[in-house]
Design a protein around this motif. Sequence first.
Motif, PDB file in Angstrom:
ATOM      1  N   ARG A   1       6.856   1.293   0.904  1.00 52.96           N
ATOM      2  CA  ARG A   1       7.741   2.091  -0.015  1.00 52.96           C
ATOM      3  C   ARG A   1       9.187   1.754   0.018  1.00 52.96           C
ATOM      4  O   ARG A   1       9.691   1.700  -0.942  1.00 52.96           O
TER       5      ARG A   1
ATOM      6  N   VAL B   1      -1.988  11.732  -0.345  1.00 57.70           N
ATOM      7  CA  VAL B   1      -1.914  12.565   0.933  1.00 57.70           C
ATOM      8  C   VAL B   1      -2.723  14.038   0.435  1.00 57.70           C
ATOM      9  O   VAL B   1      -3.656  14.457   1.383  1.00 57.70           O
TER      10      VAL B   1
ATOM     11  N   LEU C   1       2.143   8.581  -2.891  1.00 56.80           N
ATOM     12  CA  LEU C   1       1.811   8.946  -1.582  1.00 56.80           C
ATOM     13  C   LEU C   1       1.462  10.252  -1.486  1.00 56.80           C
ATOM     14  O   LEU C   1       0.589  10.677  -0.856  1.00 56.80           O
ATOM     15  N   GLN C   2       2.453  11.340  -2.211  1.00 50.71           N
ATOM     16  CA  GLN C   2       2.197  12.564  -2.271  1.00 50.71           C
ATOM     17  C   GLN C   2       0.897  13.013  -2.871  1.00 50.71           C
ATOM     18  O   GLN C   2       0.036  13.802  -2.444  1.00 50.71           O
TER      19      GLN C   2
ATOM     20  N   GLN D   1       7.176  11.589   5.876  1.00 51.54           N
ATOM     21  CA  GLN D   1       5.819  11.682   6.216  1.00 51.54           C
ATOM     22  C   GLN D   1       5.355  12.938   6.970  1.00 51.54           C
ATOM     23  O   GLN D   1       4.395  13.519   6.987  1.00 51.54           O
TER      24      GLN D   1
ATOM     25  N   HIS E   1       7.771   7.682  -3.953  1.00 54.23           N
ATOM     26  CA  HIS E   1       6.796   8.627  -2.939  1.00 54.23           C
ATOM     27  C   HIS E   1       5.868   9.419  -3.818  1.00 54.23           C
ATOM     28  O   HIS E   1       5.160  10.099  -3.289  1.00 54.23           O
TER      29      HIS E   1
ATOM     30  N   CYS F   1      11.719   6.972   4.593  1.00 55.08           N
ATOM     31  CA  CYS F   1      10.264   6.895   4.321  1.00 55.08           C
ATOM     32  C   CYS F   1       9.452   7.116   5.417  1.00 55.08           C
ATOM     33  O   CYS F   1       8.231   7.559   5.228  1.00 55.08           O
TER      34      CYS F   1
ATOM     35  N   ASP G   1       1.028  -1.019  -0.070  1.00 53.82           N
ATOM     36  CA  ASP G   1       0.029   0.115  -0.052  1.00 53.82           C
ATOM     37  C   ASP G   1       0.933   1.309  -0.093  1.00 53.82           C
ATOM     38  O   ASP G   1       1.738   1.275   0.962  1.00 53.82           O
ATOM     39  N   TRP G   2       0.778   2.124  -0.943  1.00 57.65           N
ATOM     40  CA  TRP G   2       1.683   3.254  -1.004  1.00 57.65           C
ATOM     41  C   TRP G   2       1.705   4.314   0.160  1.00 57.65           C
ATOM     42  O   TRP G   2       2.491   4.636   0.622  1.00 57.65           O
ATOM     43  N   LEU G   3       0.495   4.042   1.280  1.00 58.25           N
ATOM     44  CA  LEU G   3       0.562   4.711   2.338  1.00 58.25           C
ATOM     45  C   LEU G   3       1.506   4.317   3.228  1.00 58.25           C
ATOM     46  O   LEU G   3       1.504   4.759   4.381  1.00 58.25           O
ATOM     47  N   SER G   4       1.867   2.773   3.130  1.00 57.94           N
ATOM     48  CA  SER G   4       2.712   2.048   4.296  1.00 57.94           C
ATOM     49  C   SER G   4       4.246   2.550   4.000  1.00 57.94           C
ATOM     50  O   SER G   4       4.699   2.108   3.013  1.00 57.94           O
ATOM     51  N   GLN G   5       4.806   3.015   5.042  1.00 58.13           N
ATOM     52  CA  GLN G   5       6.239   3.227   4.870  1.00 58.13           C
ATOM     53  C   GLN G   5       7.097   2.045   4.577  1.00 58.13           C
ATOM     54  O   GLN G   5       7.830   2.243   3.819  1.00 58.13           O
TER      55      GLN G   5
END
Lengths: 220, 220
Positions: free
Chosen positions: B15, B211, B207-208, B173, B204, B169, B8-12
């Motif tokens: 990434r 967010v 994610l960008q 955030q 990233h 990573c 999941d791209w939201l997960s550090q």
Amino acid sequence: MSLKLYIDWLSQPSRFVSIVLNILKIQHEVVEIRIAEGKQRTPEYAKINPYRKVPAIVDKDGYQLAESHAIIKYIIKSRNIKTTLYPDNPQESAKIDEYLDYHHTGTRKLSQYFFNLIVAPKLGIETTVNLEQAKKEAILALKFLETKFSTQDYICGKEISLADISAYCEIMQLHMVNWEFQKYPNILSWMKRVEQIKEVNQGHEVFLKIVQKIRNKPKL
Amino acid sequence: MSLKLYIDWLSQPSRFVSIVLNILKVPHEVVEIRIAEGKQRTPEYAKINPYRKVPAIVDKDGFQLAESHAIIKYIIKSRNIKTNLYPEDPQQSGKIDEYLDYHHTGTRKLAQYFFNLMVAPKLGIETTVNLEQAKKEALLALKFLETKFSTQDYICGKEISLADISAYCEIMQLHMVNWDFSKYPNILNWMQRVTQIKEVNEGHEVLQKIVQKIRSKPKL
């Protein structure tokens, strides 16, 4: 200069390193750093381990290392040790790494519960941990292992590994709070298998004595 | 069958694995498992990763593995990859392992703070985390690195390693919550060094965008 191991017997990762070094017959000198006396916060100890935690090692050439799992893997690699506790095969070692990483935020929750329920109040240490939440997380960790041991003897399969020893050091702490292990028969059976190893029991002698002393202290 | 990476791209940690696989030029197929949609809780995904988390891999022969650090070390070992990101020398890899282990209960506290402050409220997810405590732990983690970068360019010395990518990573955030980085000039400089690597920025992009969308949502 010999390999020095800095530990506190109350510390699960400390016992893990001590036990595995003994199983692997690695000569080392043990130096006690008593957390309850704040010895990890001295400037002298900060020079040994800037993380100010136990366990830590200083190797013969002065090389310093913290983090119990990193320490044992370093010892195995640097001494070129062949052991079924951490096989060379990438898939087998990966499964052990997978457990050891999960351990930090999984099984390690048992320490949080144990420490905050029984040790901290007796030692007059204030904590910010929500005990109910800590208990829930401890139960999740136990459920995970209880399920695993319904299909295999050890965490990573048929043979004992670093994973079992690290996990055992956490879980045995629950004996000290009279945990209802009868709900976890697979974990109980697994603990008996792990306790067949004499170094595992030796590694807990001091811990058991200390906890008895703490339990007998009047609450502060 | 190719190497599959579930993220999941939201997960550090997701990434981290994606970025390192790209730096090491390891071909793989990316499969998105969206946590916000509860996709990690499906029975199908549980077969891939019983821990029900991301990231996870399934290798060409069906070998399954979870835990971002374990995954990358497995890829390096099984493909016999020589890389400065994780040298063979036991003392060098020991220091990287030391950081990666600390990461779980150290730098990773930033994710706890970030997620609970910013993401959970927008997604209507209730959390039991004490935000003030989470912020304190995040500050401790930042202080530790700020001090380290006052004497060296990267976490483990002169060269970038797995440690820096995993830490990056997490720390990046905080840009998403307008963190006051002016107090952390050494960390800012280090982040600029790390973002010289194109795969880090590529990792990233998603994610960008996500967010930005979350920030634009009205609060539930």
